[in-house]
Design an enzyme around this catalytic site. Structure first.
Site, PDB file in Angstrom:
ATOM      1  N   LYS A   1      -8.784   2.854  -2.833  1.00  0.00           N
ATOM      2  CA  LYS A   1      -9.600   2.135  -1.427  1.00  0.00           C
ATOM      3  C   LYS A   1     -10.709   2.268  -1.020  1.00  0.00           C
ATOM      4  CE  LYS A   1      -7.495   1.332   3.103  1.00  0.00           C
ATOM      5  NZ  LYS A   1      -6.446   2.041   3.899  1.00  0.00           N
TER       6      LYS A   1
ATOM      7  N   GLU B   1       0.438  -1.139   0.222  1.00  0.00           N
ATOM      8  CA  GLU B   1      -0.087  -0.083   0.196  1.00  0.00           C
ATOM      9  C   GLU B   1       0.818   1.135  -0.104  1.00  0.00           C
ATOM     10  OE1 GLU B   1      -3.547   1.850   2.767  1.00  0.00           O
ATOM     11  OE2 GLU B   1      -2.523  -0.286   3.536  1.00  0.00           O
TER      12      GLU B   1
ATOM     13  N   CYS C   1      -5.813  -2.918   1.685  1.00  0.00           N
ATOM     14  CA  CYS C   1      -5.336  -2.938   3.221  1.00  0.00           C
ATOM     15  C   CYS C   1      -6.885  -3.305   4.225  1.00  0.00           C
ATOM     16  CB  CYS C   1      -4.823  -2.472   3.699  1.00  0.00           C
ATOM     17  SG  CYS C   1      -4.063  -1.823   5.232  1.00  0.00           S
TER      18      CYS C   1
END
Length: 272
Positions: free
Chosen positions: A119, A52, A153
């Site tokens: 994300k 990330e 994540c």
């Protein structure tokens, strides 16, 4: 031929970099990425996966993140594309994506295939104070014989996100992360469980740092039967490792535990 694709098997490389406080990651990222991509190509990989925010580092604060943010298709994207073309390896990398007055925690796969994901699930004060949430959950591309999907994540910690990818036909779910201690349970328990319950490969690639509350490493590739195909040993600093992904393993797992076929979506209405 750079990539290993024997009888449909696709080899992927996972790069777990070491985070060192004060190191100017943005300044040297492309040179380090090129070395990793060369090693990935030499090892027969079709795909290189990085963590990330691999281009800049992650917990940088709002001002520094905004300073480093750039649009998709900017100089960073051009540099990564050149490395992918030179080495013949598709590359997954993360960066703070600037779009108007918003910044997204984004990841892109570039090379023979290309796609960008923002994300969708933001974690904690830092994420929510710096980034806007993406609104497209299932983003896919093709690498070798595999349909690959992208999450970031915290996204993988929601069973709904992984199941959405399974239902859309994702074979390999790529999850760049910046997981810190003491949340090792996510890498060690949750990621293999997600792979098992949704019958897919999951590549979970993290940073590593030596500090007690820093990035815990534990990058790994989980198989659809819940086992680990490859992993980075605990307390290992900067590392590149490989995993061979065989579609026959997917077929066998889906036959043995047919969760997707046996679902009862008529019973899974909205929570009351």
């Amino acid at each position: 031929m750079n990539a290993t694709e024997t009888a449909g098997t696709t080899r992927v490389a996972c790069w777990q970099p070491e985070w060192v406080a004060g190191r100017p990651y943005r300044a040297g990222f492309l040179s380090r990425l090129f070395l990793a991509a060369e090693r990935a190509a030499d090892g027969g990989a079709a795909l290189l996966i990085t963590p990330e925010m691999s281009a800049t580092g992650y917990h940088l604060g709002r001002a520094r993140t905004a300073e480093l943010a750039e649009p998709d298709g900017g100089p960073l994207a051009d540099g990564v594309r050149a490395i992918a073309e030179r080495t013949g390896v598709s590359i997954v990398y993360g960066w703070p994506e600037l779009d108007g007055d918003r910044i997204y925690n984004s990841v892109r796969i570039t090379g023979a295939t290309t796609a960008r994901y923002r994300k969708t699930h933001l974690y904690g004060e830092f994420d929510n104070s710096v980034f806007s949430a993406g609104d497209e959950l299932v983003v896919q591309a093709t690498v070798g014989a595999l349909t690959v999907g992208l999450l970031v994540c915290y996204d993988v910690e929601f069973p709904e996100t992984v199941r959405a990818h399974a239902l859309a036909g994702t074979d390999l779910l790529i999850v760049p992360t910046a997981l810190v201690r003491p949340w090792e349970v996510v890498a060690c328990t949750l990621v293999p469980a997600r792979a098992f319950e949704s019958q897919m490969f999951i590549a979970y690639v993290n940073w590593y740092s030596a500090s007690a509350d820093g990035y815990c490493g534990l990058s790994r590739v989980a198989a659809p039967d819940g086992t680990l195909l490859a992993e980075c040993p605990p307390d290992r600093a900067e590392t590149l490792f490989f995993a061979d992904l065989d579609p026959a393993v997917l077929t066998a797992a889906r036959r043995a535990t047919p969760y997707l076929a046996d679902r009862r979506p008529d019973l899974y209405g909205p929570a009351r």
